[in-house]
Design an enzyme around this catalytic site. Structure first.
Site, PDB file in Angstrom:
ATOM      1  N   SER A   1      15.182  16.191  13.298  1.00 36.35           N
ATOM      2  CA  SER A   1      14.204  16.084  12.234  1.00 36.35           C
ATOM      3  C   SER A   1      12.783  16.525  12.631  1.00 36.35           C
ATOM      4  CB  SER A   1      14.148  14.648  11.719  1.00 36.35           C
ATOM      5  OG  SER A   1      13.666  13.785  12.744  1.00 36.35           O
TER       6      SER A   1
ATOM      7  N   LYS B   1       4.149  14.760  14.931  1.00 34.61           N
ATOM      8  CA  LYS B   1       5.077  14.560  13.810  1.00 34.61           C
ATOM      9  C   LYS B   1       4.504  13.520  12.854  1.00 34.61           C
ATOM     10  CE  LYS B   1      10.093  13.536  13.384  1.00 34.61           C
ATOM     11  NZ  LYS B   1      11.274  13.108  14.155  1.00 34.61           N
TER      12      LYS B   1
ATOM     13  N   SER C   1      16.576  14.147  17.338  1.00 30.80           N
ATOM     14  CA  SER C   1      15.513  14.817  16.573  1.00 30.80           C
ATOM     15  C   SER C   1      14.441  15.549  17.359  1.00 30.80           C
ATOM     16  CB  SER C   1      14.838  13.824  15.640  1.00 30.80           C
ATOM     17  OG  SER C   1      15.622  13.690  14.496  1.00 30.80           O
TER      18      SER C   1
HETATM   19  N1  GLN Z   1      20.189  14.198  12.918  1.00 27.59           N
HETATM   20  C1  GLN Z   1      19.958  12.827  13.228  1.00 27.59           C
HETATM   21  C2  GLN Z   1      19.905  12.025  11.953  1.00 27.59           C
HETATM   22  O1  GLN Z   1      19.870  12.609  10.903  1.00 27.59           O
HETATM   23  C3  GLN Z   1      18.731  12.718  14.039  1.00 27.59           C
HETATM   24  C4  GLN Z   1      17.674  11.834  13.545  1.00 27.59           C
HETATM   25  C5  GLN Z   1      16.603  11.538  14.519  1.00 27.59           C
HETATM   26  O2  GLN Z   1      16.770  11.649  15.730  1.00 27.59           O
HETATM   27  N2  GLN Z   1      15.493  11.072  13.988  1.00 27.59           N
HETATM   28  O3  GLN Z   1      19.947  10.833  11.970  1.00 27.59           O
END
Ligand code: GLN
Length: 483
Positions: free
Chosen positions: A153, A78, A177
């Protein structure tokens, strides 16, 4: 079967037998990226030359007699994880031209073991989101249906594994995420306990919940990668001095007579096919001899509101470092420093990042701190204690991973609250720092959905054991996206 379609174990067997080289394997992955990434857009930057060099080096190491489960295995990371010499943008314009000057600890560990970095994967800007639509460099498409989001994400990482561009990928999980996109793309996504894998070299989002982890084609691979990246790191004071378990050797442990907790409050939120799939999973575990126990989690429903106070608060502080002077893009020169900051940040950050900085700044400001941030921290403790108590009675808890299967690109992007609710099942374990994995558990209209298995702090071993037994008794993970 094409080489890029192999999992870690299969690829390693062929490497050991001398049937293929890491260069062959790496070339097959690079070709696959060329073939499908125009459609999927999982990768932000591909490092063909560097990858082939690393592959050659892995082959040389093998010739010299070195062994290792990840020696010569190609992966994608990532793009909020620093890998020396690669662009590390966090999918933000503000870091568009930022090249990482050092390796994150997890990258360093993989390098030491001879894994080959192919590319950096797309994500929601700074990992804020659940769809990758917040990337400043375009949305990733779900390999199962290109009109749908891959989740987020770590959507690029999940999509790259689901479409066989690599053998495995790395993601980060702050509030779902890794698990959320794993669920939407039919791969296995493991969020280790907070403190199990080092955050050093990750672009910080919410420092109190950020954890890196693997996205893989199956549970065994996840165990292999976790073993490689886990453990104490002197550069991350929240990693602890606790031995890393032998995750692989414990995958096949007997689960007969062991206990799985299910919360009626969570099941009560399910309907239709999501409920059917969850009930099916529960039945499967019963057939496998596990005992299902009801455990009450009345406060889990506050996971999303609490998370969306704490996360923006930490973001507003963590993203303060992107001021146009120390990192990345700078606005044209101005006489006035405040104007310089606001121009750089105004241009460099996308709308969701700005929304979170504003929300967090508000929640932390004098007069509101007690009502929002402090209150959220107190409820966070309640959620944590509730989960810990439940896990004293059972070995693991199971929930669905996401609210449903992948949704259409654009369908939810102008409704932040709806998007935040995607995290309803994944945010509580993040707030509590518990290990949790998403594994393939079924399909709704041919689109995959996952199940989440949550364990006690630092008990990844048991989480992986239950996940493995379930996986081996089902076929969901064997179904592949047709691209
Ligand atoms: N959907 C969560 C957010 O928008 C997850 C983010 C993450 O785990 N980086 O904060």
């Amino acid at each position: 079967m094409k080489l890029n379609e192999l999992n870690i174990r299969e690829a390693q067997a062929k490497l050991v037998a001398g049937e293929i080289t890491s260069v062959d394997l790496t070339k097959a992955c690079l070709e696959r990226i060329k073939e499908v990434d125009e459609k999927v857009h999982a990768c932000l930057n591909v490092y063909e030359e560097m990858a082939l060099l690393e592959a050659r080096e892995a082959d040389l190491r093998r010739e010299k007699g070195e062994k290792g489960e990840l020696l010569g295995i190609p992966y994608i990371a990532k793009d909020n994880i620093l890998a020396r010499g690669t662009k590390t943008t966090a999918a933000s314009k503000i870091l568009e031209n930022y090249t990482a000057p050092f390796d994150a600890t997890i990258i360093k560990r993989l390098k030491e073991q001879g894994a080959v970095l192919l590319a950096k994967a797309n994500l929601d800007e700074f990992a804020h989101g659940a769809s990758t639509e917040n990337s400043a460099f375009g949305t990733t498409h779900n390999p199962w249906d290109l009109e749908c989001v891959p989740g987020g994400s770590s959507g690029g990482s999940a999509a790259s594994v689901a479409s066989d561009m690599c053998i495995f990928a790395l993601g980060t999980d702050t509030g779902g995420s890794i698990r959320h996109p794993a669920s939407l793309c039919n791969v296995v996504g493991l969020k280790p306990s907070y403190g199990r894998s080092s955050r050093f070299g990750l672009i910080a989002m919410t420092s109190s919940t950020d954890v890196p982890g693997p996205l893989c084609k199956n549970v065994e691979d996840s165990a292999i990668v976790l073993e490689a990246i886990a453990g104490q790191d002197k550069n991350d004071a929240t990693t602890i001095d606790k031995e890393v378990d032998d995750y692989k050797d414990n995958l096949k442990n007997e689960i007969k007579g062991k206990k799985i907790g299910i919360s009626p409050e969570i099941v009560g939120q399910l309907s239709g096919e999501s409920k059917e799939i969850f009930d099916e999973a529960k039945k499967k575990f019963e057939e496998l001899g596990a005992e299902i126990v009801e455990v009450s989690l009345p406060n889990a429903k506050y996971g999303v509101p609490v998370y969306y106070i704490i996360t923006p608060s930490e973001i507003s502080s963590n993203l303060g470092r992107f001021d146009g002077i120390r990192y990345g893009m700078s606005s044209e020169e101005t006489e006035d420093l405040t104007e310089f900051y606001s121009k750089t940040r105004g241009k460099g950050f996308g709308p969701e990042v700005k929304r979170r900085i504003m929300l967090g700044t508000y929640a932390l400001s004098a007069g509101y701190y007690d009502a929002y941030y402090l209150k959220a921290q107190k409820v966070r403790t309640v959620i944590k204690e509730e989960l810990d108590r439940a896990l004293e009675e059972v070995d693991v808890l199971i929930t669905p991973t996401a609210a449903g299967p992948a949704f259409k690109i654009g369908e939810q992007s102008d409704d932040p609250l709806k998007m935040y609710l995607e995290d309803m099942f994944v945010s509580p374990p993040s707030l509590a720092g518990l290990p949790a994995v998403s594994i393939p558990a079924g399909f709704i209209n041919d689109m995959p959905v996952g199940m989440q298995v949550i364990g006690k702090r630092f008990d990844e071993k048991t989480v992986l054991n239950f996940s493995y037994i379930f996986e081996q008794a089902t076929d969901y993970h064997k179904k592949k996206a047709k691209l």
